[in-house]
Design an enzyme around this catalytic site. Sequence first.
Site, PDB file in Angstrom:
ATOM      1  N   HIS A  85      19.822 -37.874   9.628  1.00  0.00           N
ATOM      2  CA  HIS A  85      20.587 -38.816  10.452  1.00  0.00           C
ATOM      3  C   HIS A  85      21.471 -39.710   9.584  1.00  0.00           C
ATOM      4  CE1 HIS A  85      18.130 -42.577   9.973  1.00  0.00           C
ATOM      5  NE2 HIS A  85      17.112 -41.744   9.827  1.00  0.00           N
ATOM      6  N   ASP A 145      16.695 -44.971   4.132  1.00  0.00           N
ATOM      7  CA  ASP A 145      16.653 -44.536   5.531  1.00  0.00           C
ATOM      8  C   ASP A 145      17.995 -44.811   6.198  1.00  0.00           C
ATOM      9  OD1 ASP A 145      15.946 -43.858   8.091  1.00  0.00           O
ATOM     10  OD2 ASP A 145      14.548 -45.507   8.387  1.00  0.00           O
ATOM     11  N   GLU A 169      20.355 -41.941  15.506  1.00  0.00           N
ATOM     12  CA  GLU A 169      18.940 -41.559  15.469  1.00  0.00           C
ATOM     13  C   GLU A 169      18.046 -42.762  15.690  1.00  0.00           C
ATOM     14  OE1 GLU A 169      14.979 -40.931  13.495  1.00  0.00           O
ATOM     15  OE2 GLU A 169      16.536 -42.386  13.030  1.00  0.00           O
ATOM     16  N   GLU A 170      18.440 -43.913  15.117  1.00  0.00           N
ATOM     17  CA  GLU A 170      17.601 -45.108  15.223  1.00  0.00           C
ATOM     18  C   GLU A 170      17.579 -45.680  16.637  1.00  0.00           C
ATOM     19  OE1 GLU A 170      15.635 -45.800  13.004  1.00  0.00           O
ATOM     20  OE2 GLU A 170      16.441 -45.361  11.020  1.00  0.00           O
ATOM     21  N   ASP A 173      14.545 -36.909   6.183  1.00  0.00           N
ATOM     22  CA  ASP A 173      14.546 -38.325   6.560  1.00  0.00           C
ATOM     23  C   ASP A 173      13.737 -39.116   5.536  1.00  0.00           C
ATOM     24  OD1 ASP A 173      14.791 -40.709   7.888  1.00  0.00           O
ATOM     25  OD2 ASP A 173      13.934 -40.012   9.772  1.00  0.00           O
TER      26      ASP A 173
END
Length: 292
Positions: A201, A213, A245-246, A274
């Site tokens: 992501h 991240d 994605e988050e 990830d």
Amino acid sequence: MRDAGYDVTVQPFTFPFFEEFGSAFSQVAPVPTTYVAGAQYDLMDYSGDGVAEAGVVPVDLNLTPPRASTSGCEAADFRDAAGASTVTGKIALVQRGTCPFGQKVTNAEAAGAIGAVVMNQGNGDPVLNSDRYDLFGGTLGGPVGIPAVSVSYYLGEEFANTAGLVLRIEADTISTIRSTSNVLAQSRSGRTDNVVMAGAHLDSEPDTAGINDNGSGSIALLEIALKMAKLQTPNAVRFAWWGAEESNLQGSTFYVNNLTAAQRADIALYLNFDMIASPNYTFGVYDGDDSA
């Protein structure tokens, strides 16, 4: 990726975005009380931004066991027999049950409420089904225009039985619809009915630098793709960089939902990259077939 020889697709989509910066919840009257976030209330995901201070109107509550509730599920719940709104300029108190939280709060907003409190349902055994009585965290599923909090059944029942109740909700949020994209790149050789897929992501948590991240996953995937561009593989290889994605896997979900059954069947496997640069790493091998 185009320069490296891949067929590239940019897939735009919209998604609900929410970020919370702070909140407060209190009783103004008859007994001034400050409630504690995470212990006595939670700001609901996708709550609107702003301050709501007003009297409280219970909406179609059922406080009698088994407390089956459709509170707030119908627009008529917020109107009197003559069709006039009962919550204009007020804070609506609705009860969990039957329909999504977002439907209840959206109906309250449409009827003129300036805030909403969603109480737990209080159904089942208080010990065995404590999750139906205690404070709960909830999402409205998408942006609403008024501040909204959740509370336990017990606090909601107390509110419902308090004459002259005035509450104050303060919400500092961004709750909106945003646009972003997935980026997909596929090799021009290899079997397209048995595609090996890898993804990472592109976004990060709003309050982080994002280098781990998921800068680490995104850049590692890019480096792997550039190296593999020089190889001829028996299966086609597809790389994906996901957006949002988050915000609850929005990009990858959008991608999968727009594949046909045949296109899904053509994917042999998917590898996800990830957070692969963690400072507290361990050396190991994943037990991919669960034999351990």
